[in-house]
Design a protein around this motif. Sequence first.
Motif, PDB file in Angstrom:
ATOM      1  N   LEU A  44       0.823  -1.202   0.000  1.00 39.84           N
ATOM      2  CA  LEU A  44       0.000   0.000   0.000  1.00 39.84           C
ATOM      3  C   LEU A  44       0.864   1.262   0.000  1.00 39.84           C
ATOM      4  CD1 LEU A  44      -2.876  -0.983   2.468  1.00 39.84           C
ATOM      5  CD2 LEU A  44      -3.049  -0.632   0.001  1.00 39.84           C
ATOM      6  N   VAL A  45       1.969   1.228   0.728  1.00 39.43           N
ATOM      7  CA  VAL A  45       2.885   2.370   0.712  1.00 39.43           C
ATOM      8  C   VAL A  45       3.505   2.526  -0.673  1.00 39.43           C
ATOM      9  CG1 VAL A  45       5.038   3.296   1.646  1.00 39.43           C
ATOM     10  CG2 VAL A  45       3.360   2.264   3.183  1.00 39.43           C
ATOM     11  N   ARG A  46       3.875   1.402  -1.292  1.00 38.51           N
ATOM     12  CA  ARG A  46       4.412   1.461  -2.655  1.00 38.51           C
ATOM     13  C   ARG A  46       3.387   2.061  -3.613  1.00 38.51           C
ATOM     14  NH1 ARG A  46       7.596  -4.288  -3.746  1.00 38.51           N
ATOM     15  NH2 ARG A  46       9.180  -4.042  -2.103  1.00 38.51           N
ATOM     16  N   ARG A  47       2.140   1.716  -3.404  1.00 40.42           N
ATOM     17  CA  ARG A  47       1.089   2.273  -4.244  1.00 40.42           C
ATOM     18  C   ARG A  47       1.071   3.787  -4.145  1.00 40.42           C
ATOM     19  NH1 ARG A  47      -4.917   3.243  -2.049  1.00 40.42           N
ATOM     20  NH2 ARG A  47      -5.697   4.455  -3.817  1.00 40.42           N
ATOM     21  N   GLU A  48       1.220   4.330  -2.934  1.00 40.78           N
ATOM     22  CA  GLU A  48       1.229   5.777  -2.763  1.00 40.78           C
ATOM     23  C   GLU A  48       2.375   6.423  -3.533  1.00 40.78           C
ATOM     24  OE1 GLU A  48      -1.244   7.402  -1.301  1.00 40.78           O
ATOM     25  OE2 GLU A  48      -2.148   5.419  -1.026  1.00 40.78           O
ATOM     26  N   PHE A  49       3.522   5.760  -3.555  1.00 43.75           N
ATOM     27  CA  PHE A  49       4.665   6.300  -4.299  1.00 43.75           C
ATOM     28  C   PHE A  49       4.435   6.202  -5.803  1.00 43.75           C
ATOM     29  CE2 PHE A  49       6.630   6.222  -0.244  1.00 43.75           C
ATOM     30  CZ  PHE A  49       7.738   7.050  -0.296  1.00 43.75           C
ATOM     31  N   TRP A  50       3.784   5.135  -6.245  1.00 43.90           N
ATOM     32  CA  TRP A  50       3.492   5.004  -7.678  1.00 43.90           C
ATOM     33  C   TRP A  50       2.503   6.059  -8.137  1.00 43.90           C
ATOM     34  CZ3 TRP A  50       2.499  -0.932  -6.944  1.00 43.90           C
ATOM     35  CH2 TRP A  50       3.737  -1.586  -6.890  1.00 43.90           C
ATOM     36  N   GLU A  51       1.495   6.329  -7.335  1.00 44.46           N
ATOM     37  CA  GLU A  51       0.438   7.254  -7.727  1.00 44.46           C
ATOM     38  C   GLU A  51       0.789   8.710  -7.450  1.00 44.46           C
ATOM     39  OE1 GLU A  51      -3.186   6.060  -5.861  1.00 44.46           O
ATOM     40  OE2 GLU A  51      -3.439   4.304  -7.155  1.00 44.46           O
ATOM     41  N   VAL A 111     -11.448   4.561  -5.643  1.00 48.65           N
ATOM     42  CA  VAL A 111     -11.858   3.989  -4.366  1.00 48.65           C
ATOM     43  C   VAL A 111     -12.722   2.744  -4.570  1.00 48.65           C
ATOM     44  CG1 VAL A 111     -13.889   5.476  -4.212  1.00 48.65           C
ATOM     45  CG2 VAL A 111     -12.907   4.503  -2.139  1.00 48.65           C
ATOM     46  N   LEU A 112     -13.488   2.715  -5.667  1.00 45.82           N
ATOM     47  CA  LEU A 112     -14.335   1.558  -5.947  1.00 45.82           C
ATOM     48  C   LEU A 112     -13.497   0.319  -6.227  1.00 45.82           C
ATOM     49  CD1 LEU A 112     -16.993   3.308  -8.210  1.00 45.82           C
ATOM     50  CD2 LEU A 112     -17.144   2.793  -5.768  1.00 45.82           C
ATOM     51  N   PHE A 113     -12.390   0.523  -6.934  1.00 45.43           N
ATOM     52  CA  PHE A 113     -11.499  -0.608  -7.214  1.00 45.43           C
ATOM     53  C   PHE A 113     -10.860  -1.118  -5.928  1.00 45.43           C
ATOM     54  CE2 PHE A 113      -7.033  -1.858  -7.862  1.00 45.43           C
ATOM     55  CZ  PHE A 113      -7.226  -3.040  -8.565  1.00 45.43           C
ATOM     56  N   TRP A 114     -10.367  -0.206  -5.095  1.00 42.84           N
ATOM     57  CA  TRP A 114      -9.676  -0.625  -3.877  1.00 42.84           C
ATOM     58  C   TRP A 114     -10.637  -1.246  -2.871  1.00 42.84           C
ATOM     59  CZ3 TRP A 114      -4.723  -1.235  -4.076  1.00 42.84           C
ATOM     60  CH2 TRP A 114      -3.973  -0.484  -4.980  1.00 42.84           C
ATOM     61  N   LYS A 115     -11.907  -0.797  -2.888  1.00 41.26           N
ATOM     62  CA  LYS A 115     -12.883  -1.419  -1.994  1.00 41.26           C
ATOM     63  C   LYS A 115     -13.249  -2.833  -2.444  1.00 41.26           C
ATOM     64  CE  LYS A 115     -15.241   2.529   0.131  1.00 41.26           C
ATOM     65  NZ  LYS A 115     -15.223   1.993   1.497  1.00 41.26           N
ATOM     66  N   SER A 116     -13.017  -3.158  -3.719  1.00 36.21           N
ATOM     67  CA  SER A 116     -13.294  -4.510  -4.206  1.00 36.21           C
ATOM     68  C   SER A 116     -12.209  -5.500  -3.808  1.00 36.21           C
ATOM     69  CB  SER A 116     -13.434  -4.495  -5.736  1.00 36.21           C
ATOM     70  OG  SER A 116     -12.177  -4.207  -6.358  1.00 36.21           O
ATOM     71  N   LEU A 117     -11.091  -4.995  -3.317  1.00 37.43           N
ATOM     72  CA  LEU A 117      -9.984  -5.848  -2.895  1.00 37.43           C
ATOM     73  C   LEU A 117     -10.104  -6.151  -1.400  1.00 37.43           C
ATOM     74  CD1 LEU A 117      -7.019  -4.092  -4.755  1.00 37.43           C
ATOM     75  CD2 LEU A 117      -8.343  -6.078  -5.504  1.00 37.43           C
ATOM     76  N   PRO A 118      -9.464  -7.231  -0.953  1.00 41.28           N
ATOM     77  CA  PRO A 118      -9.518  -7.568   0.485  1.00 41.28           C
ATOM     78  C   PRO A 118      -8.601  -6.676   1.324  1.00 41.28           C
ATOM     79  CG  PRO A 118      -8.156  -9.146  -0.674  1.00 41.28           C
ATOM     80  CD  PRO A 118      -8.751  -8.263  -1.735  1.00 41.28           C
ATOM     81  N   ILE A 119      -8.836  -5.374   1.221  1.00 45.99           N
ATOM     82  CA  ILE A 119      -8.045  -4.387   1.956  1.00 45.99           C
ATOM     83  C   ILE A 119      -9.019  -3.521   2.737  1.00 45.99           C
ATOM     84  CG2 ILE A 119      -6.453  -2.435   1.797  1.00 45.99           C
ATOM     85  CD1 ILE A 119      -5.467  -3.611  -0.851  1.00 45.99           C
ATOM     86  N   THR A 120      -8.856  -3.430   4.021  1.00 50.10           N
ATOM     87  CA  THR A 120      -9.784  -2.666   4.843  1.00 50.10           C
ATOM     88  C   THR A 120      -9.583  -1.172   4.653  1.00 50.10           C
ATOM     89  OG1 THR A 120      -8.302  -2.602   6.752  1.00 50.10           O
ATOM     90  CG2 THR A 120      -9.761  -4.521   6.549  1.00 50.10           C
ATOM     91  N   ASP A 121     -10.639  -0.428   4.924  1.00 51.85           N
ATOM     92  CA  ASP A 121     -10.528   1.035   4.864  1.00 51.85           C
ATOM     93  C   ASP A 121      -9.584   1.556   5.938  1.00 51.85           C
ATOM     94  OD1 ASP A 121     -12.619   2.023   2.791  1.00 51.85           O
ATOM     95  OD2 ASP A 121     -13.702   0.527   3.954  1.00 51.85           O
TER      96      ASP A 121
END
Length: 291
Positions: free
Chosen positions: A7-14, A89-99
Amino acid sequence: MHTYMWLVRREFWENRAIWIVPAVIGAVLTIAALFGRIDLGAAISAEQQRMIAPTVLLAYGFTFFAVMSIYSSWYLLECLYTDRKDRSVLFWKSLPITDAATVLTKLFTGVIAIPLVYFLAADVSTLLMAFIVSMRAHAYFGSVLWQPELWLQLHALWLYVIVTTALWFLPLTGWLLLVSAWAKRAVVLWLVLPPLALYGVEHWFFGTHFVGNQLTERALGYLPRAFYDHSNPAAWSTTVIGTDTITAPSSVWRLLNPIGFVSSPATWVGVLVGAAMIYGAIQLRLRRAET
């Protein structure tokens, strides 16, 4: 733990500005050291050069810290709002990752990861500056920039500031995340208007200034608690160069006041308030998927 790392890597990518901005600042400062004028040898004595060396290095670090503070605040204000605005947010909510994991990752990125990136950039650019000056300057000043104890103190100062500011300004961090999770548009207005409205209502109906005093205390109360008083003569040295008086820290170790910081009730009251706001941001994230 593996999930949080990704998730941290995602922040750096985006958010490529996380590393692009400090890289640009470092490049500009390095070019300035490479082509700027350096003429200290005949102007000041060797002792004066030794005393102002910490000020030069601190100025480099402060440049990065000032920009980092602005960018980190903007990142925290925009991060949850942008997810809803572009519908990711819709894509990330479809993954098994909690808010909760998402919000805490953005919190970690804003208050720890981004400052560490700027710390690394400041370290590299300061090393390059010291190397360039030592090559260009035919003076004692080039060598005094390479004091091992001075570099150790600067590293300790950076890490100390990262940790203590993360704790002290947690109410501001929590408010930024709360606004980011709440606002449907105009996040800057939502950031500013509620505190101003509270201040105005309190002053108009009760004639008191509790809200204003608390905001002022949080904004200005960090330095008196995290560092010893500026008037402490053992922590500062003064030198006169021409008509200018330069005051520089004689030792970073004499400035840091970790015991006073952690023993201050204001520190932990702020942590509790900030934690409550972060919890509120998580709850809003659970309920809002679109702007």
